[in-house]
Design an enzyme around this catalytic site. Structure first.
Site, short mmCIF file in Angstrom:
data_model
loop_
_atom_site.label_atom_id
_atom_site.label_comp_id
_atom_site.label_asym_id
_atom_site.label_seq_id
_atom_site.Cartn_x
_atom_site.Cartn_y
_atom_site.Cartn_z
N CYS A 69 8.28 -3.39 -5.24
CA CYS A 69 8.14 -4.63 -5.99
C CYS A 69 8.94 -5.69 -5.24
CB CYS A 69 8.67 -4.47 -7.41
SG CYS A 69 8.74 -6.03 -8.32
N ASP A 103 6.68 1.15 -6.08
CA ASP A 103 5.36 1.13 -6.71
C ASP A 103 4.52 2.21 -6.04
OD1 ASP A 103 5.68 -1.02 -8.53
OD2 ASP A 103 5.45 -2.44 -6.88
#
Length: 153
Positions: A51, A58
């Site tokens: 992120c 992620d």
């Protein structure tokens, strides 16, 4: 093997993981059956990036399909390129579309499609899809068949 592979710098060589997608070198080789229409699929079920705001990891399941024209991507360079995102901060949409645009630019395929099936961030999965246009006629293109995130239910 047929064809000239002398320009390849990664296949068959020890390589280090690129620090970023910009540093990664994507390589291509001549398509083995120019003039035939077929689809190549790469699946990366453990793709990771960060992120850009929180630095938290992620995770995504990527499916890349393309119908080659003159070139195919060399798979080791693609693996290294995709792995280079593990320390790269970008939103899901940016990662997915940056991968697509870089591959389309390298390969100039007849057709290209990417599905980015991202696991939840903030309780909501964000899936990202793009294709270059209508698929070529007469080519079998299987569905991606990655199930949307359903949690444990």
């Amino acid at each position: 093997m047929t064809g000239d592979y002398s320009g390849l710098t990664q296949l068959g060589q020890p390589t280090r993981l690129p620090a970023s997608p910009d540093e990664a070198v994507l390589e291509r080789v001549p398509a083995p059956h120019r003039g035939l229409r077929y689809v190549v699929r790469f699946t990366a079920p453990e793709f990771t990036s960060l992120c850009p705001l929180t630095g938290q990891p992620d995770f995504a399941h990527l499916v890349i399909d393309y119908a080659p024209a003159e070139w195919i991507v060399e798979s080791k360079s693609l693996k290294n390129y995709l792995a280079s995102f593990r320390n790269h901060g970008a939103f899901h949409e940016a990662c997915t579309l940056d991968i697509a645009q870089r591959l389309v630019s390298l390969l100039d395929p007849v057709w290209f499609r990417i599905g980015g099936y991202w696991y939840p961030r903030g309780g909501m999965p964000i899936d990202v899809f793009w294709q270059s246009g209508a698929p070529p006629e007469g080519v079998w293109i299987p569905p991606q068949e990655v199930q949307p995130y359903r949690g444990r239910g």
